[in-house]
Design a protein around this motif. Structure first.
Motif, PDB file in Angstrom:
ATOM      1  N   GLN A   1     -29.202 -29.787  11.967  1.00 22.80           N
ATOM      2  CA  GLN A   1     -30.072 -30.886  12.354  1.00 22.80           C
ATOM      3  C   GLN A   1     -29.802 -31.298  13.803  1.00 22.80           C
ATOM      4  O   GLN A   1     -28.787 -30.942  14.400  1.00 22.80           O
ATOM      5  CB  GLN A   1     -29.869 -32.079  11.422  1.00 22.80           C
ATOM      6  CG  GLN A   1     -30.392 -31.842  10.017  1.00 22.80           C
ATOM      7  CD  GLN A   1     -30.186 -33.047   9.112  1.00 22.80           C
ATOM      8  OE1 GLN A   1     -29.129 -33.679   9.132  1.00 22.80           O
ATOM      9  NE2 GLN A   1     -31.186 -33.360   8.303  1.00 22.80           N
ATOM     10  N   LEU A   2     -30.718 -32.064  14.347  1.00 24.86           N
ATOM     11  CA  LEU A   2     -30.642 -32.429  15.757  1.00 24.86           C
ATOM     12  C   LEU A   2     -29.396 -33.238  16.094  1.00 24.86           C
ATOM     13  O   LEU A   2     -28.748 -32.974  17.109  1.00 24.86           O
ATOM     14  CB  LEU A   2     -31.900 -33.210  16.163  1.00 24.86           C
ATOM     15  CG  LEU A   2     -31.955 -33.703  17.609  1.00 24.86           C
ATOM     16  CD1 LEU A   2     -31.769 -32.564  18.601  1.00 24.86           C
ATOM     17  CD2 LEU A   2     -33.282 -34.421  17.870  1.00 24.86           C
TER      18      LEU A   2
ATOM     19  N   TRP B   1     -36.118 -26.196  12.834  1.00 25.81           N
ATOM     20  CA  TRP B   1     -36.138 -27.664  12.767  1.00 25.81           C
ATOM     21  C   TRP B   1     -37.003 -28.148  11.614  1.00 25.81           C
ATOM     22  O   TRP B   1     -36.727 -29.205  11.027  1.00 25.81           O
ATOM     23  CB  TRP B   1     -36.654 -28.242  14.088  1.00 25.81           C
ATOM     24  CG  TRP B   1     -35.874 -27.780  15.266  1.00 25.81           C
ATOM     25  CD1 TRP B   1     -36.261 -26.874  16.216  1.00 25.81           C
ATOM     26  CD2 TRP B   1     -34.543 -28.171  15.628  1.00 25.81           C
ATOM     27  NE1 TRP B   1     -35.271 -26.680  17.133  1.00 25.81           N
ATOM     28  CE2 TRP B   1     -34.202 -27.460  16.803  1.00 25.81           C
ATOM     29  CE3 TRP B   1     -33.606 -29.052  15.068  1.00 25.81           C
ATOM     30  CZ2 TRP B   1     -32.961 -27.601  17.424  1.00 25.81           C
ATOM     31  CZ3 TRP B   1     -32.373 -29.191  15.689  1.00 25.81           C
ATOM     32  CH2 TRP B   1     -32.061 -28.470  16.848  1.00 25.81           C
TER      33      TRP B   1
ATOM     34  N   ASP C   1     -36.580 -32.135  11.062  1.00 28.62           N
ATOM     35  CA  ASP C   1     -36.558 -32.680  12.418  1.00 28.62           C
ATOM     36  C   ASP C   1     -37.790 -32.212  13.196  1.00 28.62           C
ATOM     37  O   ASP C   1     -38.420 -31.208  12.853  1.00 28.62           O
ATOM     38  CB  ASP C   1     -35.299 -32.238  13.167  1.00 28.62           C
ATOM     39  CG  ASP C   1     -34.076 -33.047  12.783  1.00 28.62           C
ATOM     40  OD1 ASP C   1     -34.240 -34.222  12.405  1.00 28.62           O
ATOM     41  OD2 ASP C   1     -32.957 -32.505  12.855  1.00 28.62           O
TER      42      ASP C   1
ATOM     43  N   ALA D   1     -36.344 -32.096  19.496  1.00 28.21           N
ATOM     44  CA  ALA D   1     -35.172 -31.255  19.726  1.00 28.21           C
ATOM     45  C   ALA D   1     -35.238 -30.603  21.103  1.00 28.21           C
ATOM     46  O   ALA D   1     -34.235 -30.554  21.824  1.00 28.21           O
ATOM     47  CB  ALA D   1     -35.070 -30.191  18.633  1.00 28.21           C
TER      48      ALA D   1
END
Length: 249
Positions: A139-140, A166, A171, A176
């Protein structure tokens, strides 16, 4: 400078690559399609390839390609320590004459975890890139934490930006790109659509134009890797089509 285009061997399908006897079998297709490099996947190495990586490296060079090496391993284990396999993976990448080794982030939480990387990478002539995978670790927020730690510790580590992963972790790919682009040195070009409870990768010609705008948010000089499905009766022609598309895009 002309953009470098890499073909990920898994784009031809894991089962197909294995049925052909290994990744060496798709090298002529990749070379004839005009690509610059090939991403060799550790999980797809045939027993013969695994036992003689220098021979695979010579074949890649003979085809006029360069190599990068992808291992389905986390950089940090569940206990927060560096993956003990990392030195071995770097050695394999060196034997393959790969420009870089690509791994996923794994369980990174704080800067102290990354400090041993500095001395380890100082002993290697292979660069390290870290990819956002399809797990919570990709994840970011954890990727941003690692990005910040790399800057603070002056680590020679860059990021691989997988454009579609993503979506798997919930996300925004655009968010991102906005935060991570300065650290990106390699792009996995991929588009995906909802499929049951997850997503599935699709060819760019079948995708909405979102991928084009996202690609424009990322460094123009970063090599672009084809990781979406390459299918058809004439694999060389299909591959060449996308190599040309991504070189010009």
């Amino acid at each position: 400078m002309e953009r470098e285009i890499i073909v990920v061997t898994a784009a031809y399908g894991n089962d197909r690559v294995k049925s052909l006897g290994g990744q060496q079998a798709v090298l002529p297709i990749i070379a004839e399609a005009g690509a610059d490099g090939v991403e060799i996947r550790r999980e797809l190495l045939s027993p013969e390839e695994r036992d003689n990586l220098p021979a695979l490296a010579r074949t890649i060079e003979e085809k006029g390609l360069f190599a990068c090496y992808s291992a389905p391993e986390p950089l940090f284990d569940t206990d927060g320590k560096l993956n003990p396999q990392l030195p071995n993976l770097l050695t394999e990448a060196h034997e393959l004459n790969a420009r870089w080794l690509k791994v996923s982030l794994g369980h990174f939480r704080h800067n102290r975890q990354a400090e041993p990387l500095f001395s380890l990478l100082a002993l290697s002539n292979v660069a390290l890139v870290v990819e956002n995978d399809q797990t919570d670790c990709g994840q970011l927020k954890p990727m941003q934490r690692f990005q910040a730690a790399s800057k603070v510790l002056n680590l020679p580590v860059k990021l691989t930006f997988d454009m579609a992963n993503w979506l798997w972790v919930g996300d925004s790919p655009e968010d991102a790109a906005r935060f991570l682009a300065p650290s990106v040195s390699y792009i996995h070009v991929k588009a995906a659509v909802p499929h049951h409870y997850h997503y599935r990768a699709i060819a760019l010609d079948d995708a909405e134009p979102r991928w084009r705008a996202l690609l424009n948010q990322l460094p123009a000089d970063a090599p672009r890797g084809i990781e979406f499905p390459l299918e058809g009766r004439d694999l060389t022609a299909v591959t060449r089509h996308y190599v040309n598309l991504l070189r010009e895009e």
